[in-house]
Structure formats: C-alpha cells, structure tokens
Enzyme design. Structure first.
Site, mmCIF file in Angstrom:
data_model
loop_
_atom_site.group_PDB
_atom_site.id
_atom_site.type_symbol
_atom_site.label_atom_id
_atom_site.label_comp_id
_atom_site.label_asym_id
_atom_site.label_seq_id
_atom_site.Cartn_x
_atom_site.Cartn_y
_atom_site.Cartn_z
ATOM 1 N N ASP A 81 -2.041 -5.607 4.433
ATOM 2 C CA ASP A 81 -2.220 -5.767 2.985
ATOM 3 C C ASP A 81 -3.586 -5.196 2.572
ATOM 4 O O ASP A 81 -4.600 -5.488 3.221
ATOM 5 C CB ASP A 81 -2.156 -7.272 2.659
ATOM 6 C CG ASP A 81 -2.012 -7.549 1.180
ATOM 7 O OD1 ASP A 81 -1.579 -6.645 0.446
ATOM 8 O OD2 ASP A 81 -2.325 -8.690 0.767
ATOM 9 N N HIS A 82 -3.613 -4.384 1.538
ATOM 10 C CA HIS A 82 -4.874 -3.863 0.977
ATOM 11 C C HIS A 82 -5.762 -3.115 1.971
ATOM 12 O O HIS A 82 -6.991 -3.301 1.956
ATOM 13 C CB HIS A 82 -5.697 -4.989 0.328
ATOM 14 C CG HIS A 82 -5.093 -5.517 -0.928
ATOM 15 N ND1 HIS A 82 -5.066 -4.785 -2.102
ATOM 16 C CD2 HIS A 82 -4.478 -6.699 -1.200
ATOM 17 C CE1 HIS A 82 -4.458 -5.498 -3.033
ATOM 18 N NE2 HIS A 82 -4.083 -6.658 -2.509
ATOM 19 N N ASP A 103 -4.705 0.866 -0.086
ATOM 20 C CA ASP A 103 -5.111 0.565 -1.461
ATOM 21 C C ASP A 103 -6.282 1.449 -1.860
ATOM 22 O O ASP A 103 -7.433 1.137 -1.580
ATOM 23 C CB ASP A 103 -5.479 -0.918 -1.576
ATOM 24 C CG ASP A 103 -5.919 -1.284 -2.984
ATOM 25 O OD1 ASP A 103 -5.914 -0.391 -3.864
ATOM 26 O OD2 ASP A 103 -6.276 -2.456 -3.218
ATOM 27 N N GLU A 133 -1.174 1.832 -4.307
ATOM 28 C CA GLU A 133 -1.487 1.042 -5.513
ATOM 29 C C GLU A 133 -2.119 1.941 -6.560
ATOM 30 O O GLU A 133 -3.020 2.726 -6.271
ATOM 31 C CB GLU A 133 -2.433 -0.121 -5.189
ATOM 32 C CG GLU A 133 -2.836 -0.908 -6.448
ATOM 33 C CD GLU A 133 -3.498 -2.251 -6.152
ATOM 34 O OE1 GLU A 133 -3.073 -2.924 -5.193
ATOM 35 O OE2 GLU A 133 -4.436 -2.613 -6.884
ATOM 36 N N HIS A 174 -5.001 -11.556 -8.538
ATOM 37 C CA HIS A 174 -5.042 -12.364 -7.314
ATOM 38 C C HIS A 174 -5.698 -13.720 -7.581
ATOM 39 O O HIS A 174 -6.709 -13.790 -8.273
ATOM 40 C CB HIS A 174 -5.829 -11.634 -6.226
ATOM 41 C CG HIS A 174 -5.185 -10.357 -5.764
ATOM 42 N ND1 HIS A 174 -5.672 -9.123 -6.108
ATOM 43 C CD2 HIS A 174 -4.098 -10.140 -4.999
ATOM 44 C CE1 HIS A 174 -4.912 -8.182 -5.553
ATOM 45 N NE2 HIS A 174 -3.937 -8.774 -4.878
ATOM 46 N N GLY A 204 -0.404 -10.848 -6.510
ATOM 47 C CA GLY A 204 -0.785 -12.036 -7.285
ATOM 48 C C GLY A 204 0.396 -12.913 -7.632
ATOM 49 O O GLY A 204 0.495 -13.444 -8.738
ATOM 50 N N GLY A 205 1.302 -13.108 -6.668
ATOM 51 C CA GLY A 205 2.540 -13.856 -6.936
ATOM 52 C C GLY A 205 2.368 -15.360 -7.058
ATOM 53 O O GLY A 205 3.302 -16.046 -7.477
ATOM 54 N N THR A 228 -2.404 -17.082 -2.179
ATOM 55 C CA THR A 228 -3.072 -18.342 -2.532
ATOM 56 C C THR A 228 -2.159 -19.551 -2.309
ATOM 57 O O THR A 228 -2.608 -20.587 -1.811
ATOM 58 C CB THR A 228 -3.537 -18.279 -4.010
ATOM 59 O OG1 THR A 228 -4.362 -17.121 -4.167
ATOM 60 C CG2 THR A 228 -4.330 -19.505 -4.401
HETATM 61 P P1 13P Z 1 -2.105 -14.419 -4.615
HETATM 62 O O1 13P Z 1 -3.159 -14.922 -3.660
HETATM 63 O O2 13P Z 1 -2.518 -14.517 -6.031
HETATM 64 O O3 13P Z 1 -0.774 -15.005 -4.326
HETATM 65 O O4 13P Z 1 -1.995 -12.838 -4.346
HETATM 66 C C1 13P Z 1 -1.678 -12.414 -3.066
HETATM 67 C C2 13P Z 1 -1.674 -10.947 -3.022
HETATM 68 O O5 13P Z 1 -1.318 -10.270 -3.954
HETATM 69 C C3 13P Z 1 -2.068 -10.340 -1.749
HETATM 70 O O6 13P Z 1 -2.159 -8.966 -1.828
#
Ligand code: 13P
Length: 280
Positions: A81-82, A103, A133, A174, A204-205, A228
């Site tokens: 991720d990222h 990213d 992204e 996020h 950012g789900g 999160t």
């Molecule tokens: P959240 O921590 O807001 O769920 O976002 C996670 C995310 O998008 C990781 O790339």
C-alpha cells in the site's frame, strides 16, 4: 490461495462488486481478516504500509501474510500500500507481494506517469499488477483537499501507465472523518467513462457512510481500503480483555478477543462491499 492483483480486481470487475483491502500490522490482524474471508467465502486483499517493510516487522509479517494466503481456501492478494518509490516496491516484491501500489500522487502529473509506468513495466516481468494514484488522498487532519481527481488527467494517466487499477480523490481521506464525508459519485462515473472503465480504488474506507460506499461501488469502485477500522477493532478487543478481571495473561489466550473483534469488523466490511460468497 495466493493470487495477484489483476486476478482479484478482475473478479470484482466481472461481478460488479468491490474487494475489501485490509491493512494489517501483526499476526493477529492477519488472522482476523483471513478468518472473516474464510467464513464469508470472500476474496480479500491484505496490504501493508511501506513503513512495515523493514527487518523489524516486515521480515516476520510478510511471510505470515504469504503463509495465510497460501493456506486460505479463498483468493487472497498480498499488496503493498502506498509504495512511494522503487526501493519499497523492490522490498515488497522480495517478500512476495502479488500486488503493488506505486503512489506518485505527490508529484506533478508527468513525473507521476513516468515513475508509475516504470514500475508497471518492472512488475509485469513477474506477473504483478500495479495500482496508481492520481489526485493526492491525504489525511482527515489536512486543512484542504479540494484537488479532486480530474477525469481527463486520469484518462491520460491510465493510457500511458497501464495500471491495473486507479486510486482517486473524490472526497475521501485517511483516518476517521471528523464529519461524514460527501463522496463525489458523479466524478467516479466521469472518471470511469473517461478512462474506458478502469477499476477504481477508494482509500480511506473507515467511516464512509454505507450508502455512499454502495453508490461508489455502483459507479465503478472495485477496491476499498480499510486501515483505521482494523486498528480500532484490534484496540477494542484488547481493551475488552484488559477490562475482564478473569482474563488470562498468556499472550495467545489474551489475543483471542482482538482477533475476534478484527474478524467481526472485517466481516461487516466484506458484506458491505458485496464480496461475501464471491469466492464460492
Ligand atoms: P483508513 O485508515 O481511513 O481506513 O484508510 C486506509 C487506507 O486508505 C490505506 O491506504
């Protein structure tokens, strides 16, 4: 079974649903997510932040993810991720990642295209798909985030890089939102149309209202990231155990509740995005 990003995103695209992508941090969060995926018969993405790709954590965590994915009866993709640069991408591939996010959203468009295209070509050599992204998804603590993804720029980016899927900024961020976000669903539709239907990724789900998640999926989101909420579920389970006077201090028994609370949260997300039953 361990599958690559193209395979799992392809399943979502074909079935018009979304793959939940859970950020994991330790063996217990991996166990909770995989237990949920097995119970719901759902394909899932298990992903790690680049800061974990070190000798202290990644050296142990990545083999755990691979082992869990290989043992699972459902498709599991192990995703970076990222990833900010080739350095992190190389480390993730070394530890067996089957999906990569590059990213480059902090760079100007042409630079983002150049670096992403290079990673797409490198990863192609070993059959690993890449998420790009465009439009920088920041934190809920950022002052302003109004540079939403531009459909024409997205079209150019997708055409020139060859990414498998594309993360976009449409009102998401996020972390836990201070007030409920308002996703720009019309923009999701416009980006899908302009790019010829590239599968979209919603970062950012954690904390996006359910009806907006569903609308985003209906408009073309095929991967939703949850980080999160994984942390909060783990912390809640730990607190519940600590508050129980009859608890055992033996760590394996102590950890049963946090694994269970992560599993419960993951099951809810799997059902929300419509991935349950899709691995049958
Ligand atoms: P959240 O921590 O807001 O769920 O976002 C996670 C995310 O998008 C990781 O790339």
């Amino acid at each position: 079974m361990l599958v690559n990003l193209q395979k799992i995103i392809g399943m979502a695209e074909e079935g018009n649903y979304c793959i939940p992508a859970f950020n994991v941090y330790n063996i217990e969060t991996v166990m909770g997510v995989i237990a949920a995926a097995e119970e719901a018969k759902a394909p899932v993405i298990v992903q790690v932040y680049p800061r974990l790709l070190n000798e202290e954590v990644g050296y142990y965590l990545c083999p755990v993810v691979i082992a869990a994915a290989q043992k699972a009866s459902v498709p599991v993709c192990f995703h970076l991720d990222h990833g900010p640069s080739e350095w992190e991408v190389t480390r993730a591939l070394r530890w067996g990642a089957t999906g990569i996010m590059l990213d480059g959203s902090v760079h100007p468009l042409d630079e983002n295209i150049a670096v992403t295209k290079h990673i797409v070509e490198t990863c192609k050599a070993i059959g690993v798909g890449v998420e790009g992204e465009i439009g920088h998804v920041g934190s809920v603590n950022d002052d302003a985030m109004d540079e939403f993804t531009d459909p024409a720029e997205a079209a150019k980016f997708v055409k020139e890089t060859g990414v498998t899927c594309l993360a976009v900024l449409i009102g998401n961020a996020h972390g836990h939102y201070k007030k409920p976000p308002k996703l720009d669903i019309e923009r999701v539709k416009a980006i899908r149309e302009a790019t010829g239907g590239i599968p979209l990724v919603l970062h950012g789900g954690s904390g996006i209202p359910d009806d907006q998640v569903k609308a985003a999926i209906a408009a073309g989101v095929r991967k939703m990231n949850i980080g999160t909420d994984v942390c909060c579920a783990f912390a809640d389970g730990t607190k519940e155990t600590l508050d129980d006077p009859a608890r055992s201090i033996a760590v394996d028994i102590f950890m049963k509740k946090p694994i269970e609370t992560v599993k419960k949260m993951a099951l809810e997300k799997i059902r929300l995005v419509g991935a349950d039953g899709k691995a049958e």
